[in-house]
Design a protein around this motif. Structure first.
Motif, mmCIF file in Angstrom:
data_model
loop_
_atom_site.group_PDB
_atom_site.id
_atom_site.type_symbol
_atom_site.label_atom_id
_atom_site.label_comp_id
_atom_site.label_asym_id
_atom_site.label_seq_id
_atom_site.Cartn_x
_atom_site.Cartn_y
_atom_site.Cartn_z
ATOM 1 N N SER A 139 32.894 -1.009 58.365
ATOM 2 C CA SER A 139 33.870 -1.790 59.103
ATOM 3 C C SER A 139 33.258 -3.153 59.338
ATOM 4 C CB SER A 139 34.153 -1.068 60.420
ATOM 5 O OG SER A 139 34.770 -1.902 61.339
ATOM 6 N N LEU A 179 39.768 1.703 60.326
ATOM 7 C CA LEU A 179 38.463 1.054 60.355
ATOM 8 C C LEU A 179 38.303 0.110 61.528
ATOM 9 C CD1 LEU A 179 37.897 0.381 56.594
ATOM 10 C CD2 LEU A 179 36.768 2.020 58.020
ATOM 11 N N TYR A 199 30.134 2.994 59.149
ATOM 12 C CA TYR A 199 31.127 3.594 60.029
ATOM 13 C C TYR A 199 30.532 4.667 60.922
ATOM 14 C CZ TYR A 199 35.931 5.128 61.009
ATOM 15 O OH TYR A 199 37.117 5.431 61.588
#
Lengths: 397, 370, 503
Positions: C444, C231, C449
């Motif tokens: 994240s 991440l 993401y």
């Protein structure tokens, strides 16, 4: 307290997820039967015949693993589906139909009616885009004749003649549309063995309903293709009628030939017909229209063709305008005549591969298939017009 | 009793386009040709246009019914009919949504069973699909909008694939035009309504759209694009397959993909069927999500967590799928949902609109009287 | 009270004596006495931690004062005597404990025991390397410098690159046993306050004993613990981290490791290589595109092979049918076992290759790669077509510039292969749907993401699949919510050439 409860909830949720996935994996691993490619009997060609009142199937079963040792299997049954399982009884691996390319229909079977096989095959989901052909003899003979050839020989043979040699294109779509559709009849390529036991595409078989009615030659099939398909490439041979002034020239030529003869020359004519040459058709357009005048229906066909001449007779000098016109007009007339002859032949045999029924239906308020073919089609008149554009004459003078 | 959604869970306004369009394009496009040509035959493309146009009116009605204070159908029911009867109506709407999702579910399993894996058992496929639906819906509404993008992109590629059938097209099959009576065309219109079902789920996800009032134009645009897509597919199908063959071909669009020839793949229809899962996911998951949300909104207790009700609905669908065994019953299911959908769209939506109008007037009169 | 398994004595009751007693248990603790003109000074230190040269020259030598009249009455006088910079006077015992264990001297005047002078002369450079050629993230062109294990050197390198007053470096100590210095780096006025606060909170919440590496911090503070996807971007190259910081991300450094992590990052950040920026944008876009294609190829090919050969023989084109069947002719296993066998072999080769000593590595690599492969085909354990496919897909899984991502791709491959063996093509597409649903959920530091694909942000597309020319990437990506979004202005080029007829 809440934290520990939540922690145990998360833990048990995690365990439940793992358990569920394990259960699903176990259940799933057995559900779909495998058809691993090298354990299957993949066939590319099947032939169907009619023998003693039963259906027989012959299958060409290429052996990919052991250097082309193909085998032929034949069984008989009362209906097409049992045929498949009977075939399976005779082979070491499961016979599958997913990669079949060509279906050969035997002569006698086609004449008797192909509806049962068509219905079974066309509803099968594993069948891809297959080509049907009709054979002049029994399908079994064709299949046996294919034994020494490479695995996809027949389908390549058909593909090449459709692309380059003037056989009309057929595939499962055309077949299904023609079979179920009213107003058009089925046509399929015809294959046979020639004198040297070589497999050759020999014309077009035309059906009426589900029964084979008429077979036309390669030359007529090419004319059919010119008026039906988009791809018009192929060769057509034309014999020009001898011109009047040519006769004198011919006599001169013969005298010259006799004078020049020396001792020891063999006296003979050149093989072939000097006035016969080939026309290579490159591309073109066709248009079919229906004209209705009261009870008279005329189909007019217009063909525009771009051609390349291959080897015109010596008597024609292409630079001279009158010779050029003469050549062009004669060729157009010959082709138009040939097409009209073909159309009349189709009309007399009561078959309609062009789909005049569809054309008639699209321009009339009511449509009754039976009535059309009994009353209107036999009385239709045809007028054909061709327009040739001489594109190329080849390299050279 | 409006539904309040936190700011971070809202989706942008123009996403309405993706949501509505992908809700409409689903399983119907694969087999609609046979249904609509039963009455109008080659003029059925006209029925498609008429059906599409009538949907615009319904969309407008929906946007009039929902507003800031009553931003989903549970709130509207509450307002118009009071708590008890309103809840009953909401449960009926829930059952209708569940039925829509179930039809798509069973039909897709049917397609896989017929075209790809003939021996797979219904419950196995249903289980796998059920797990997938659980994972997707439990992620929340934002994941559903993510998938609805795929539901728009892939049908656009379908248009490209139409190049192959166009090689064999015969425009004469569309003629003679307009030789059917108005009644036949209208009957075909009724059959084509099933194609456009799906936009009514906006009743439940209206609160999730940012600036929902302004999103109406996107919903209309989505419907226009759906109509155009269906029209193009219908016209090409009619030019490619003649009417008599069409009656024998249950899945006409899949039949059209049989002719596609690519150099590295032989049978494109397998790839097509597999990729089409991405298109039916919105039509499958959004109604189930809507059902869990209705249940959550009706019951005020916190015990009925949406995840549990989701699992419950999915298990119900899996079990029901195993009971519908053969092809004839799937067909009957399709016809049933088509009828129910027709009545829901053309009777229930105007009914709710009128009730709300009436109730609004009543409130105004009452407040004036005071 | 118990804190992470380490029993700490309550601050108030611990005295200096107890501290010294605990320290005396180690052999490397020493105490020396020195005199400054009749005043006794007691110096306590860890001999392994102090820089002896510095101690000799700057400290001890200065204690021998020439002036006999100088009297040291308090620590302040001593402080003025010494030419060292980092000195502090304190009586906070926790600070004294911290600093003693970091290599500082504790000086006390004999008659005063309430205050102590702490002098920093630690030798933090011992045992650490001076430079890093960043071989793990190699680039052909451009600077190849990477960070080292010492955080002060790293900050030095960073400040040399970003020479701006906006660069802010905050320090936080993490790790109850290691007390590692962790630096949070961001651009003041550019990075979003929200992200900075999130990072600060998450780091402050950490309870761990030793911080080995920033990847440990990554795993503890990440949004979703159960995902195989990385991440946060983790890299050891200077140019990469400075690029992310300047774009508006926050970087986290840790003492003792050259790797730094930065977030919030998106999926596409893991496919960017610094070389894309050092080459022309056409070439850069092309190579980036190839990388993404390589990833898809790597994930899906083996599973497509399994699915097609096990379930969907009809899809194979007719010209490929012969070679495929022939290659599988003598293989006794079904395709799934064949594929798993080969994939595991390649994984074994990779794992073993990572641990082989360099001298042996090359030979064994050739043996493993070529000979085993050839022999496997000759022994008919696998088919040669499959060998090519598996080798190519293993290779293409390494096209991602970031190592952690290539690990993820390798793991994903296996999942797809297993799914394909259950349900064929349907399994692959179901796996793809699961993968998509999973990616949609990931966040994240709170940013989705898969931005800019979903939610769709048009202005961030210029630098995701393709690397547009510098004219178009002059704005910072919107999803990072920067407070100042313009990186640099774009000037219009002066037209030197007029029209067609001018030249």
């Amino acid at each position: 307290m809440m934290n520990s409860m939540k922690a145990s909830y998360m833990k048990s949720k995690f365990i439940i997820t793992i358990l569920v996935s394990l259960v699903i994996c176990t259940l799933l691993s057995g559900c779909v039967p495998r058809s691993i490619i090298d354990e299957l009997g993949i066939t590319h060609t099947i032939g169907i015949d009619e023998e003693n009142g039963k259906l027989t199937a012959t299958v060409l079963y290429p052996n990919y693993t052991n250097s082309n040792k193909a085998s032929v299997i034949k069984t008989a049954a009362d209906n097409p589906s049992t045929l498949k399982s009977n075939l399976g009884h005779k082979s070491q691996s499961q016979i599958v139909l997913g990669q079949i390319r060509t279906f050969v229909l035997g002569d006698s079977y086609s004449k008797a009616g192909i509806s049962r096989v068509l219905e079974t095959i066309c509803k099968d989901a594993t069948i891809g885009n297959i080509t049907f052909v009709v054979s002049d003899t029994k399908a079994e003979d064709i299949i046996k004749g294919l034994k020494p050839a490479p695995p996809l020989y027949l389908s390549h043979l058909l593909e090449t003649s459709v692309l380059h040699e003037g056989t009309p294109e057929t595939n499962i779509h055309t077949l299904v549309s023609q079979y179920y559709g009213s107003g058009i009849d089925i046509y399929l390529p015809n294959i046979s063995f020639d004198n040297e036991k070589q497999l050759v595409v020999s014309g077009l078989s035309i059906f009426k309903g589900e029964k084979l009615k008429l077979t036309i030659s390669n030359k007529e099939a090419f004319l059919f293709k010119l008026m039906n398909d988009k791809n018009k490439s192929g060769y057509y041979d034309i014999t020009l009628p001898t011109k009047d002034n040519q006769k004198g020239k011919d006599n001169d030529k013969e005298q010259k030939h006799n004078r020049d003869k020396k001792q020891g020359d063999i006296d003979g004519k050149q093989p072939g017909n000097e006035n016969n040459f080939a026309l290579k058709s490159l591309y073109g357009k066709h248009k079919i229209t229906l004209h209705k005048k009261g009870n008279e229906n005329t189909i007019s066909m217009n063909l525009t063709l771009n051609v390349e001449l291959k080897g015109i007779p010596e008597s024609i000098q292409i630079e001279k305008k009158e010779d050029y016109q003469y050549l062009k007009k004669s060729m157009e007339k010959i082709i138009a005549n040939d097409i009209e002859t073909l159309l009349k032949k189709l009309q007399q045999n009561e078959v309609d591969p062009f789909g005049f029924g569809i054309i008639y239906r699209s321009e009339s308020k009511e449509w009754n298939e039976k009535e059309f073919y009994q009353k209107i089609y036999p009385k239709m008149a045809f007028s054909v017009k061709t327009d040739l554009i001489l594109r190329q004459l080849g390299v050279g003078e | 009793m409006k539904s309040i959604v936190k700011e971070q869970f809202l989706v942008s306004t123009f996403f309405t386009f993706y949501l509505v369009h992908s809700s409409q394009i689903g399983i119907g496009i694969l087999s609609f040709q046979r249904e609509i040509t039963k009455d109008a035959q080659q003029d059925a493309w006209l029925s498609v246009i008429i059906a599409g146009l009538s949907i615009h009116i319904l969309i407008w009605l929906i946007y009039q019914t929902l507003d800031d204070r009553h931003n989903d159908i549970v709130a509207v029911h509450d307002f118009c009919f009071g708590q008890l009867i309103g809840n009953i109506f909401s449960i009926l709407v829930l059952l209708y949504f569940l039925l829509s999702a179930f039809t798509v579910f069973r039909t897709y399993i049917q397609i896989i069973q017929v075209w790809v894996f003939p021996t797979i058992k219904t419950w196995q496929l249903a289980l796998v699909l059920g797990v997938m639906i659980f994972y997707i819906v439990s992620g929340g509404f934002r994941i559903l909008t993510g998938f609805s993008i795929w539901g728009v992109i892939i049908p656009a590629f379908l248009l490209l694939l139409l190049y192959f059938p166009l090689q064999y097209m015969n425009p004469r099959l569309l003629m003679p035009v307009f030789n059917h009576t108005v009644k036949e065309i209208l009957l075909s219109t009724k059959a084509s309504i099933l194609l456009f079902v799906g936009f009514e789920w906006i009743f439940m996800y209206y609160p999730f759209i940012k600036g929902a009032k302004k999103s109406q134009k996107w919903a209309h645009l989505a419907n226009v694009i759906s109509t155009v897509l269906y029209l193009i597919v219908a016209v090409v199908s009619f030019m490619y397959i003649n009417q008599d063959t069409l009656q024998h071909a249950t899945w006409a669009t899949l039949f059209m993909t049989k002719i596609i020839e690519l150099p590295f793949i032989e049978r494109f229809e397998y790839i097509f069927i597999f990729i089409w899962i991405l298109v039916i996911i919105p039509t499958l998951c959004i109604p189930i999500w809507a059902c869990t949300r209705i249940l959550k909104r009706i019951s005020n207790s916190n015990h009925l967590k949406p995840k549990i009700s989701l699992a419950f609905f999915i298990i119900v669908m899996i079990v029901a799928a195993t009971f519908i065994e053969n092809f004839v019953e799937v067909d009957k299911l399709g016809k049933f949902i088509s009828n129910v959908g027709f009545y829901f769209l053309y009777f229930y939506i105007p009914f709710v609109f009128l009730m709300k109008l009436f109730r609004n007037q009543l409130t105004k009169m009452l407040s004036k009287a005071q | 009270m118990e804190l992470g398994g380490h029993i700490m004595i309550d601050q108030n009751t611990m005295t200096f004596e107890e501290l010294i007693t605990l320290a005396k248990k180690s052999r490397d603790f020493s105490q020396i006495e020195n005199r400054v003109n009749d005043t006794k000074v007691l110096i306590s230190y860890f001999s392994t931690l102090v820089n002896h040269e510095l101690m000799q020259t700057s400290f001890l030598s200065n204690l021998n004062v020439k002036d006999e009249n100088l009297k040291i009455k308090s620590l302040k006088d001593l402080q003025e005597l010494l030419p060292l910079s980092e000195m502090s006077i304190t009586n906070d015992l926790s600070e004294i404990e911290n600093k003693l264990y970091k290599g500082q001297l504790i000086v006390q005047i004999e008659n005063e025991t309430s205050e102590f002078l702490l002098i920093n002369i630690n030798s933090c450079q011992t045992g650490l390397r001076q430079f890093n050629d960043s071989e793990n993230e190699f680039s052909v062109v451009g600077p190849k410098m990477g960070f080292v294990e010492d955080i002060d050197t790293n900050m030095n390198l960073l400040r040399r690159k970003i020479n701006s007053p906006k660069l802010v470096i905050e320090e936080i100590l993490i790790g109850s046993l290691s007390k590692t210095r962790v630096m949070i780096v961001y651009m003041d006025g550019i990075t979003s306050e929200q992200h900075i606060n999130t990072v600060r909170e998450r780091l402050a919440d950490i309870d761990i004993d030793i911080v080995w590496d920033t990847s440990l911090l990554d795993q503890v503070i990440r949004d979703n613990q159960n995902t195989p996807f990385p991440l946060y971007l983790s890299t050891e190259r200077i140019d990469r981290i400075t690029y992310t910081i300047v774009s508006g991300q926050i970087a986290i450094f840790s003492d003792g490791t050259p790797y730094a992590i930065s977030g919030p990052s998106t999926l596409f950040d893991f496919f960017i290589s610094p070389e894309d920026y050092y080459l022309n944008w056409v070439l850069g876009s092309f190579f980036r595109f190839i990388r993404i294609m390589g990833v898809f190829f790597s994930i899906f090919t083996s599973s497509i092979y399994v699915a097609v050969l096990t379930f969907h023989y009809e899809v194979i084109p007719k010209d490929l049918l012969g070679p495929l069947i022939e290659s599988r002719a003598n293989v006794p296993f079904p395709p799934i076992l064949e594929v798993i066998f080969l994939e595991l072999t390649i994984e074994l080769l990779r794992e073993a290759g990572a641990r082989l000593p360099t001298k042996v590595g090359q030979t064994l690599g050739i043996v493993g790669g070529i000979v085993i492969g050839q022999a496997a085909v000759a022994a008919a354990l696998t088919s040669n077509i499959l060998l090519i496919i598996v080798a190519l897909s293993a290779l293409s899984s390494f096209t991602t510039p970031i190592f952690v991502m290539s690990n993820t791709i390798r793991v994903l491959r296996f999942v797809f292969i297993v799914l394909a063996s259950f349900l064929g093509g349907l399994g692959i597409i179901l796996g793809f749907v699961f993968l998509l649903a999973h990616l949609f959920r990931l966040k994240s530091f709170g940013t989705p993401y898969l931005v800019p694909l979903y939610p769709f942000r048009r202005n961030a597309l210029a630098d995701s699949f393709i690397r547009s020319s510098f004219k178009f990437i002059n704005k910072r990506p919107e999803y990072l919510r920067p407070r100042d979004s313009l990186k640099y202005g774009v000037k219009k080029k002066k037209k030197t050439k007029g029209d067609l007829n001018d030249e």
